[in-house]
Enzyme design. Structure first.
Site, PDB file in Angstrom:
ATOM      1  N   HIS A  32     -38.852  -3.213 -12.312  1.00 45.92           N
ATOM      2  CA  HIS A  32     -37.584  -3.925 -12.436  1.00 45.92           C
ATOM      3  C   HIS A  32     -37.489  -4.619 -13.798  1.00 45.92           C
ATOM      4  CE1 HIS A  32     -37.237  -3.437  -8.039  1.00 45.92           C
ATOM      5  NE2 HIS A  32     -35.945  -3.599  -8.249  1.00 45.92           N
ATOM      6  N   LYS A  87     -36.206 -10.452 -13.146  1.00 44.00           N
ATOM      7  CA  LYS A  87     -36.369 -10.503 -11.686  1.00 44.00           C
ATOM      8  C   LYS A  87     -37.427 -11.529 -11.323  1.00 44.00           C
ATOM      9  CE  LYS A  87     -36.808  -7.671  -7.549  1.00 44.00           C
ATOM     10  NZ  LYS A  87     -35.601  -8.301  -6.974  1.00 44.00           N
ATOM     11  N   THR A 142     -29.707 -11.424  -1.818  1.00 44.19           N
ATOM     12  CA  THR A 142     -30.746 -12.218  -2.482  1.00 44.19           C
ATOM     13  C   THR A 142     -32.076 -12.027  -1.762  1.00 44.19           C
ATOM     14  OG1 THR A 142     -29.082 -13.877  -3.057  1.00 44.19           O
ATOM     15  CG2 THR A 142     -31.390 -14.530  -3.265  1.00 44.19           C
ATOM     16  N   THR A 143     -33.133 -11.792  -2.507  1.00 46.93           N
ATOM     17  CA  THR A 143     -34.464 -11.672  -1.904  1.00 46.93           C
ATOM     18  C   THR A 143     -35.286 -12.917  -2.235  1.00 46.93           C
ATOM     19  OG1 THR A 143     -35.297 -10.460  -3.840  1.00 46.93           O
ATOM     20  CG2 THR A 143     -34.402  -9.159  -2.028  1.00 46.93           C
ATOM     21  N   GLY A 168     -37.828  -7.023  -2.959  1.00 46.98           N
ATOM     22  CA  GLY A 168     -37.468  -6.933  -1.551  1.00 46.98           C
ATOM     23  C   GLY A 168     -37.365  -5.494  -1.082  1.00 46.98           C
ATOM     24  N   THR A 169     -36.902  -4.623  -1.976  1.00 45.21           N
ATOM     25  CA  THR A 169     -36.811  -3.197  -1.648  1.00 45.21           C
ATOM     26  C   THR A 169     -38.193  -2.623  -1.378  1.00 45.21           C
ATOM     27  OG1 THR A 169     -34.820  -2.984  -3.000  1.00 45.21           O
ATOM     28  CG2 THR A 169     -36.015  -0.948  -2.487  1.00 45.21           C
ATOM     29  N   ASN A 175     -31.560  -4.193  -0.443  1.00 46.80           N
ATOM     30  CA  ASN A 175     -30.927  -3.339  -1.443  1.00 46.80           C
ATOM     31  C   ASN A 175     -29.673  -2.726  -0.806  1.00 46.80           C
ATOM     32  OD1 ASN A 175     -30.314  -1.155  -3.282  1.00 46.80           O
ATOM     33  ND2 ASN A 175     -32.375  -1.414  -4.096  1.00 46.80           N
ATOM     34  N   ASP A 179     -21.960 -20.769  -8.979  1.00 47.28           N
ATOM     35  CA  ASP A 179     -23.267 -20.643  -9.622  1.00 47.28           C
ATOM     36  C   ASP A 179     -23.831 -22.043  -9.818  1.00 47.28           C
ATOM     37  OD1 ASP A 179     -22.021 -21.728 -11.877  1.00 47.28           O
ATOM     38  OD2 ASP A 179     -21.808 -19.785 -12.874  1.00 47.28           O
TER      39      ASP A 179
END
Length: 234
Positions: free
Chosen positions: A132, A136, A73-74, A142-143, A99, A31
């Site tokens: 969401h 976010k 990741t989007t 992205g979905t 997703n 991270d």
């Protein structure tokens, strides 16, 4: 499998829990405060749920070190084609999905099937809403973009736009509310009726499980794949 987690937020922790329950080992947790490039290269697979600014470099590092990578990741897809080229050049293995939920990937197929049926029914206008959690970072999700692309591919619509759209554009409403894992709704509305399809995630476990299943599936494979390949859909 030995798994490197790239991104250790809520999704990373959920993936860790599910991976361990399926008898896998987490050998690296990366991270913003911790990075271990050496440990990543010893992994059988890396699962990336980081942030948009880090995703491409994470994917590139894995592919250049012969580590298959799963990315959820989007917000980084302007470099997707470059990631595909790096994968092919290194004879690597790569799956990106907006997703990883098994249910959402069935929903993607249902969305395209419905779009094909609606193509010649010009009295219906399509729109989309996604909800969401407030953390976010990207909008629309992205979905939602994947769903819009599925509609565009199968209808006369030529694009999408947040909120107010032009003719032949799909309007997308993006809402952010506390503790909402993800809800996506598609509506076809005419003067006389409305057809709705909807997917509601109850928690993040579905996303995490799908990512781990994809990581299991990609072992000993070479190429660029999608969840359609993993789930043998379509």
């Amino acid at each position: 499998m030995k798994i490197a987690l790239l991104g250790y937020g809520r999704m990373g922790k959920m993936i860790e829990k599910i991976a361990i329950s399926r008898n896998h080992e987490i050998i690296a947790k990366v991270d913003v405060n911790n990075s271990d490039d050496v440990a990543i290269t010893k992994a059988d697979v890396a699962i990336d749920f980081s942030i948009p600014s880090a995703a491409f470099n994470n994917i590139k590092h894995c592919l250049e070190n012969n580590v298959p990578v799963i990315s959820g990741t989007t917000g980084w897809l302007d470099k997707y084609n470059e990631a595909v080229s790096i994968c092919n050049e290194n004879k690597g293995a790569f799956i990106y999905a907006s997703n990883f939920s098994l249910g959402v990937n069935v929903f993607f197929e249902l969305n395209e099937y419905l779009a094909k049926m609606m193509k010649n029914l010009s009295q219906y206008k399509v729109s989309m809403e996604e909800i969401h959690h407030t953390q976010k970072q990207d909008a629309p999700s992205g979905t939602a973009i994947t769903l819009a692309e599925g509609i565009i591919k199968n209808t006369e619509n030529t694009g999408w736009k947040l909120e107010e759209a032009q003719e032949n554009e799909i309007p997308i409403t993006a809402l952010r509310e506390p503790e909402v894992p993800g809800t996506h709704s598609i509506s076809y509305k005419s003067d006389v009726d409305t057809i709705d399809i909807k997917h509601t995630a109850h928690n993040r476990e579905g996303f995490a499980l799908g990512a781990v299943i994809a990581a299991e599936w990609i072992q000993r494979k070479t190429g660029v794949f999608s969840m359609k390949d993993v789930l043998n859909l379509g």
